[in-house]
Design an enzyme around this catalytic site. Structure first.
Site, PDB file in Angstrom:
ATOM      1  N   PRO A  92     -30.482  -4.473 -42.143  1.00  0.00           N
ATOM      2  CA  PRO A  92     -29.761  -4.954 -40.960  1.00  0.00           C
ATOM      3  C   PRO A  92     -28.752  -6.053 -41.276  1.00  0.00           C
ATOM      4  O   PRO A  92     -27.892  -6.360 -40.459  1.00  0.00           O
ATOM      5  CB  PRO A  92     -30.874  -5.476 -40.039  1.00  0.00           C
ATOM      6  CG  PRO A  92     -32.031  -5.733 -40.940  1.00  0.00           C
ATOM      7  CD  PRO A  92     -31.937  -4.711 -42.026  1.00  0.00           C
ATOM      8  N   GLU A 119     -41.999  -5.664 -44.439  1.00  0.00           N
ATOM      9  CA  GLU A 119     -41.193  -6.698 -43.801  1.00  0.00           C
ATOM     10  C   GLU A 119     -39.868  -6.925 -44.509  1.00  0.00           C
ATOM     11  O   GLU A 119     -38.999  -7.637 -44.006  1.00  0.00           O
ATOM     12  CB  GLU A 119     -41.974  -8.025 -43.753  1.00  0.00           C
ATOM     13  CG  GLU A 119     -43.140  -8.016 -42.786  1.00  0.00           C
ATOM     14  CD  GLU A 119     -42.707  -7.758 -41.352  1.00  0.00           C
ATOM     15  OE1 GLU A 119     -41.794  -8.454 -40.873  1.00  0.00           O
ATOM     16  OE2 GLU A 119     -43.289  -6.862 -40.710  1.00  0.00           O
ATOM     17  N   ARG A 157     -20.831  15.766 -46.607  1.00  0.00           N
ATOM     18  CA  ARG A 157     -20.048  16.771 -45.898  1.00  0.00           C
ATOM     19  C   ARG A 157     -18.544  16.576 -46.101  1.00  0.00           C
ATOM     20  O   ARG A 157     -17.756  17.484 -45.796  1.00  0.00           O
ATOM     21  CB  ARG A 157     -20.392  16.768 -44.407  1.00  0.00           C
ATOM     22  CG  ARG A 157     -20.033  15.499 -43.689  1.00  0.00           C
ATOM     23  CD  ARG A 157     -20.675  15.440 -42.293  1.00  0.00           C
ATOM     24  NE  ARG A 157     -20.441  16.633 -41.519  1.00  0.00           N
ATOM     25  CZ  ARG A 157     -19.315  16.898 -40.869  1.00  0.00           C
ATOM     26  NH1 ARG A 157     -18.322  16.016 -40.917  1.00  0.00           N
ATOM     27  NH2 ARG A 157     -19.175  17.999 -40.176  1.00  0.00           N
ATOM     28  N   ASP A 172     -13.350  15.694 -37.210  1.00  0.00           N
ATOM     29  CA  ASP A 172     -14.528  14.933 -36.812  1.00  0.00           C
ATOM     30  C   ASP A 172     -14.145  13.697 -36.014  1.00  0.00           C
ATOM     31  O   ASP A 172     -13.086  13.101 -36.233  1.00  0.00           O
ATOM     32  CB  ASP A 172     -15.316  14.463 -38.047  1.00  0.00           C
ATOM     33  CG  ASP A 172     -16.107  15.585 -38.686  1.00  0.00           C
ATOM     34  OD1 ASP A 172     -16.326  16.606 -38.022  1.00  0.00           O
ATOM     35  OD2 ASP A 172     -16.504  15.417 -39.852  1.00  0.00           O
TER      36      ASP A 172
END
Length: 255
Positions: A92, A119, A157, A172
């Site tokens: 994060p 953690e 991709r 896309d």
């Protein structure tokens, strides 16, 4: 293209190496994947890869030493192949992953992904060995594997020869060729579904009109659902005078 993944759950990566377009590309040798389990590089009977955090608190923290041994094994193999790839941690803390990062990764010879668990990871390993961190967004997962799978799928991709046509990738959502906007709606058979017909322009065979309709629908959807992308496209100079005229008709200003 070679990707190495450090993970406690290597079996999860069969999703991208065996299934769908990424699996077919893997079988064709367009890209290769090798997973590395840190438990293999432990010496105790329990194959311990985690311990309690200093300072107390809930959960466990991944040990630095097994990760160092794992990374050294990867580096040794890379050296024999003339490779030196960066190590990215799914975390994060990292920069939020976007289409431009997927495009950038697809143009390299490869990279290493580290999937954290518990953690987190001993910060000293991150300080000494991690080259960058990647986040999928402001939410928490049980580990980095699902995030790594998303990164791999979005990157693979884009490799030449993976999709049947280059246009599939160029159209896309978020792609630069799409001005960073959302993709337009798509329709297929039957021509009428539950009373709703396919838009007539798509049945016309008039390619210029179809292209214009798709562009306008892309602008409309983006203005409605992701106005921040409109602003970004303006800043990049990706919107034409015709685009701006259409947006004005939608009452979408410059703010």
């Amino acid at each position: 293209m070679r990707v190495d993944v450090i993970t406690l759950f290597p079996e999860m990566f069969s999703v991208v190496s065996e299934l769908g377009v990424t699996g077919r590309a893997h079988q064709k040798g367009i890209w290769s994947l090798k997973t590395w389990n840190p438990r293999v590089f432990t010496e105790d009977v329990h194959h311990t890869v985690d311990d309690r955090p200093y300072g107390g608190g809930p959960g466990m923290v991944m040990l630095a030493e097994p990760l160092v041994k794992t990374l050294n094994a990867i580096r040794a193999e890379h050296t024999s192949l003339g490779l030196h790839h960066p190590l990215y941690l799914l975390s994060p803390v990292g920069q939020v992953f976007k289409q431009e990062q997927a495009q950038a990764l697809s143009q390299t010879t490869g990279f290493i992904l580290l999937c954290g668990r518990y953690e987190g990871i001993d910060q000293r390993f991150i300080n000494h060995y991690v080259d960058g961190q990647i986040s999928l967004g402001d939410f928490v997962l049980s580990g980095g594997e699902i995030a790594a799978l998303a990164v791999l799928d979005s990157m693979v991709r884009l490799l030449p020869g993976v999709l049947n046509t280059l246009d599939s990738a160029l159209q896309d959502s978020f792609h630069e060729a799409q001005s960073g906007l959302l993709d337009s709606p798509h329709y297929t058979r039957p021509e009428v579904f539950e009373g709703e017909p396919v838009p007539g322009v798509l049945l016309s065979g008039h390619h210029k009109n179809i292209a214009q309709w798709r562009r306008e629908q892309s602008l409309r959807l983006t203005a409605q659902h992701r106005p921040d992308l409109i602003k970004s496209a303006r800043n990049q100079g990706w919107l034409s005078k015709k685009d701006e005229q259409f947006l004005r008709e939608l009452c979408v200003g410059n703010e």
